[in-house]
Design an enzyme around this catalytic site. Structure first.
Site, PDB file in Angstrom:
ATOM      1  N   PRO A 147      40.135  12.351 -70.487  1.00 44.31           N
ATOM      2  CA  PRO A 147      40.522  11.096 -71.124  1.00 44.31           C
ATOM      3  C   PRO A 147      39.313  10.312 -71.604  1.00 44.31           C
ATOM      4  CG  PRO A 147      41.447  11.294 -68.883  1.00 44.31           C
ATOM      5  CD  PRO A 147      40.384  12.341 -69.031  1.00 44.31           C
ATOM      6  N   ASP A 158      40.255  10.501 -47.246  1.00 47.07           N
ATOM      7  CA  ASP A 158      39.170  10.373 -48.197  1.00 47.07           C
ATOM      8  C   ASP A 158      38.765  11.800 -48.606  1.00 47.07           C
ATOM      9  OD1 ASP A 158      36.540  10.110 -49.271  1.00 47.07           O
ATOM     10  OD2 ASP A 158      36.301   8.203 -48.224  1.00 47.07           O
ATOM     11  N   VAL A 159      38.768  12.097 -49.892  1.00 48.91           N
ATOM     12  CA  VAL A 159      38.437  13.474 -50.312  1.00 48.91           C
ATOM     13  C   VAL A 159      36.991  13.857 -49.962  1.00 48.91           C
ATOM     14  CG1 VAL A 159      40.146  13.714 -52.166  1.00 48.91           C
ATOM     15  CG2 VAL A 159      37.879  12.795 -52.700  1.00 48.91           C
ATOM     16  N   TYR A 187      27.469   9.219 -63.585  1.00 49.17           N
ATOM     17  CA  TYR A 187      28.917   9.402 -63.747  1.00 49.17           C
ATOM     18  C   TYR A 187      29.182  10.503 -64.780  1.00 49.17           C
ATOM     19  CZ  TYR A 187      33.795   8.747 -64.964  1.00 49.17           C
ATOM     20  OH  TYR A 187      35.129   8.985 -65.205  1.00 49.17           O
ATOM     21  N   GLY A 244      44.326  10.860 -55.246  1.00 48.86           N
ATOM     22  CA  GLY A 244      44.133   9.549 -55.889  1.00 48.86           C
ATOM     23  C   GLY A 244      45.394   9.077 -56.575  1.00 48.86           C
ATOM     24  N   ALA A 245      46.527   9.175 -55.843  1.00 45.86           N
ATOM     25  CA  ALA A 245      47.827   8.826 -56.449  1.00 45.86           C
ATOM     26  C   ALA A 245      48.203   7.373 -56.196  1.00 45.86           C
ATOM     27  CB  ALA A 245      48.909   9.754 -55.897  1.00 45.86           C
ATOM     28  N   THR A 246      47.257   6.569 -55.716  1.00 39.94           N
ATOM     29  CA  THR A 246      47.585   5.179 -55.374  1.00 39.94           C
ATOM     30  C   THR A 246      47.384   4.224 -56.551  1.00 39.94           C
ATOM     31  OG1 THR A 246      45.326   4.833 -54.616  1.00 39.94           O
ATOM     32  CG2 THR A 246      46.940   5.493 -52.950  1.00 39.94           C
ATOM     33  N   THR A 250      42.909   1.106 -66.342  1.00 38.49           N
ATOM     34  CA  THR A 250      43.376   1.291 -64.955  1.00 38.49           C
ATOM     35  C   THR A 250      42.498   0.382 -64.091  1.00 38.49           C
ATOM     36  OG1 THR A 250      41.749   3.024 -64.533  1.00 38.49           O
ATOM     37  CG2 THR A 250      43.888   3.754 -65.397  1.00 38.49           C
ATOM     38  N   LYS A 308      31.133  14.307 -64.452  1.00 41.46           N
ATOM     39  CA  LYS A 308      32.257  14.798 -65.262  1.00 41.46           C
ATOM     40  C   LYS A 308      31.853  16.044 -66.055  1.00 41.46           C
ATOM     41  CE  LYS A 308      35.389  11.996 -63.801  1.00 41.46           C
ATOM     42  NZ  LYS A 308      36.575  12.490 -63.066  1.00 41.46           N
TER      43      LYS A 308
HETATM   44  P1  NDP Z   1      41.676   4.064 -60.550  1.00 37.83           P
HETATM   45  O1  NDP Z   1      40.556   3.335 -59.909  1.00 37.83           O
HETATM   46  O2  NDP Z   1      42.837   3.295 -61.027  1.00 37.83           O
HETATM   47  O3  NDP Z   1      42.189   5.216 -59.565  1.00 37.83           O
HETATM   48  C1  NDP Z   1      41.301   6.021 -58.848  1.00 37.83           C
HETATM   49  C2  NDP Z   1      42.050   6.783 -57.777  1.00 37.83           C
HETATM   50  O4  NDP Z   1      41.116   7.618 -57.095  1.00 37.83           O
HETATM   51  C3  NDP Z   1      42.691   5.858 -56.762  1.00 37.83           C
HETATM   52  O5  NDP Z   1      43.993   6.302 -56.476  1.00 37.83           O
HETATM   53  C4  NDP Z   1      41.788   6.016 -55.535  1.00 37.83           C
HETATM   54  O6  NDP Z   1      42.590   5.946 -54.374  1.00 37.83           O
HETATM   55  C5  NDP Z   1      41.278   7.446 -55.704  1.00 37.83           C
HETATM   56  N1  NDP Z   1      40.023   7.655 -54.991  1.00 37.83           N
HETATM   57  C6  NDP Z   1      38.802   7.155 -55.281  1.00 37.83           C
HETATM   58  N2  NDP Z   1      37.903   7.544 -54.367  1.00 37.83           N
HETATM   59  C7  NDP Z   1      38.582   8.319 -53.479  1.00 37.83           C
HETATM   60  C8  NDP Z   1      38.214   9.007 -52.311  1.00 37.83           C
HETATM   61  N3  NDP Z   1      36.952   8.999 -51.855  1.00 37.83           N
HETATM   62  N4  NDP Z   1      39.163   9.699 -51.634  1.00 37.83           N
HETATM   63  C9  NDP Z   1      40.436   9.713 -52.083  1.00 37.83           C
HETATM   64  N5  NDP Z   1      40.850   9.091 -53.185  1.00 37.83           N
HETATM   65  C10 NDP Z   1      39.933   8.379 -53.871  1.00 37.83           C
HETATM   66  O7  NDP Z   1      41.008   4.879 -61.747  1.00 37.83           O
HETATM   67  P2  NDP Z   1      41.611   5.957 -62.774  1.00 37.83           P
HETATM   68  O8  NDP Z   1      43.041   6.172 -62.542  1.00 37.83           O
HETATM   69  O9  NDP Z   1      41.167   5.540 -64.121  1.00 37.83           O
HETATM   70  O10 NDP Z   1      40.755   7.232 -62.345  1.00 37.83           O
HETATM   71  C11 NDP Z   1      41.346   8.475 -62.012  1.00 37.83           C
HETATM   72  C12 NDP Z   1      40.457   9.584 -62.521  1.00 37.83           C
HETATM   73  O11 NDP Z   1      40.397   9.531 -63.941  1.00 37.83           O
HETATM   74  C13 NDP Z   1      39.017   9.512 -62.036  1.00 37.83           C
HETATM   75  O12 NDP Z   1      38.592  10.828 -61.717  1.00 37.83           O
HETATM   76  C14 NDP Z   1      38.257   8.989 -63.249  1.00 37.83           C
HETATM   77  O13 NDP Z   1      36.928   9.403 -63.254  1.00 37.83           O
HETATM   78  C15 NDP Z   1      39.055   9.637 -64.357  1.00 37.83           C
HETATM   79  N6  NDP Z   1      38.930   9.035 -65.672  1.00 37.83           N
HETATM   80  C16 NDP Z   1      39.235   7.716 -65.872  1.00 37.83           C
HETATM   81  C17 NDP Z   1      39.119   7.192 -67.143  1.00 37.83           C
HETATM   82  C18 NDP Z   1      39.385   5.746 -67.427  1.00 37.83           C
HETATM   83  O14 NDP Z   1      38.958   5.251 -68.501  1.00 37.83           O
HETATM   84  N7  NDP Z   1      40.095   5.010 -66.590  1.00 37.83           N
HETATM   85  C19 NDP Z   1      38.729   8.022 -68.291  1.00 37.83           C
HETATM   86  C20 NDP Z   1      38.403   9.378 -67.944  1.00 37.83           C
HETATM   87  C21 NDP Z   1      38.532   9.865 -66.684  1.00 37.83           C
HETATM   88  P3  NDP Z   1      42.252   5.136 -53.037  1.00 37.83           P
HETATM   89  O15 NDP Z   1      41.508   3.917 -53.430  1.00 37.83           O
HETATM   90  O16 NDP Z   1      43.603   4.913 -52.410  1.00 37.83           O
HETATM   91  O17 NDP Z   1      41.451   6.101 -52.254  1.00 37.83           O
HETATM   92  C1  8X3 Z   2      35.980   7.251 -68.001  1.00 38.84           C
HETATM   93  C2  8X3 Z   2      35.822   7.006 -69.445  1.00 38.84           C
HETATM   94  O1  8X3 Z   2      34.134   6.456 -71.231  1.00 38.84           O
HETATM   95  O2  8X3 Z   2      34.354   4.896 -69.391  1.00 38.84           O
HETATM   96  O3  8X3 Z   2      35.607   8.549 -67.681  1.00 38.84           O
HETATM   97  O4  8X3 Z   2      33.289   7.006 -69.074  1.00 38.84           O
HETATM   98  S1  8X3 Z   2      34.324   6.302 -69.792  1.00 38.84           S
END
Ligand code: NDP
Ligand code: 8X3
Length: 254
Positions: free
Chosen positions: A182, A59-60, A152, A9-11, A187, A156
């Protein structure tokens, strides 16, 4: 020492920030995600800064493709030192009794089963080499449920338990296992959660200064750079005016 770091998910968001921070740290990167265009952009950006980057678009949730990609990595990329299991998402914020079956399956398949797939594929090599670090991106949502968070939050909570289990199972090796949890990070997360409703997504971050992907990436790089005898097991990272998953005090956004 330069490490080989695989980030799922580095995009976008936290994964993208981790890619940039590990690159600044001098590491070489295997970056994954489904968005081919975004992967190609980040590869170009980092290659221009002389970081070695390999991208894998998959896709993971697709275990067979993930297996094929990891098993056929070129020899010089096979020895992964750090796995950042970041790919994940939330879909919807409905009461549990009104939830959408497909959304539930997508979250469970991505956040739990996708993370397990990557772990199962990458960690055996780490055990063989007696070297490695797995950094899972959990969440404050895994500590306690909040309204509408139900499935969700459960995914987690599963990440926490799976991370703890792995840490126990590799305690006889030099491998380290970290759960980063986090809170509110701005994002694309909320846009995805609300199926593209950007106004509703923007409201999530109104009146509070949220965390950024960089804030989380800083902690990931810190954990990966810690001395070999130090295992950063778990870190909860909240915005300053966030008290818990459900307590967010707004009106302090400066
Ligand atoms: P974004 O939506 O910005 O990024 C999510 C990333 O996950 C994208 O790069 C997307 O890539 C990838 N992804 C999603 N589904 C798939 C899939 N099926 N296969 C491969 N890649 C996938 O969200 P965040 O950066 O915020 O989220 C990253 C992580 O952090 C998640 O696990 C989220 O639950 C967690 N998180 C986020 C928080 C927040 O408040 N933002 C707080 C706590 C945790 P692509 O679309 O290219 O596949
Ligand atoms: C993402 C943070 O609080 O929106 O995990 O669930 S929250």
């Amino acid at each position: 020492m330069k490490k080989t770091v695989l980030i799922t998910g580095a995009t976008s968001g936290i994964g993208l920030a981790c890619a940039r921070k590990f690159a600044e740290n001098g590491d070489r990167l295997i970056l994954t995600g489904r968005n081919v265009h975004a992967l190609s952009e980040i590869r170009q950006e980092l290659t221009m800064k002389e970081t070695q980057v390999m991208t894998l678009a998959f896709d993971v949730r697709d275990r067979e493709i993930a297996k094929k990609y990891i098993e056929t990595l070129p020899a010089e990329w096979k020895d992964i030192d750090v796995l950042v299991n970041n790919a994940g998402l939330a879909l919807g914020l409905e009461a549990e009794y009104k939830g959408n079956f497909e959304d539930w399956e997508t979250m469970i398949d991505t956040n739990i089963k996708g993370l397990l797939t990557m772990t199962r594929l990458v960690v055996p090599g780490m055990v063989e080499r007696n070297r490695g670090h797995i950094i899972n991106i959990g969440s404050v949502a895994g500590d306690a449920a909040y309204a509408g968070g139900n499935v969700y939050c459960a995914t987690k909570a599963a990440v926490k338990t799976i991370t703890d289990g792995l840490r126990i199972d590799v305690a006889d090796t030099a491998i380290r296992v970290t759960n980063l949890k986090p809170g509110l990070v701005e994002t694309n997360f909320s846009n995805v959660r609300f199926h593209g409703d950007s106004d509703r997504a923007a409201n999530v971050y109104k009146g509070i200064k949220p965390l950024t992907g960089d804030d989380i990436a800083d902690v990931a790089v810190y954990a990966a750079n810690a001395p070999a005898h130090v295992q950063i097991a778990e870190v909860l990272i909240l915005a300053t005016h966030q008290g818990s998953g459900s307590v967010i005090v707004r009106g302090n956004a400066d």
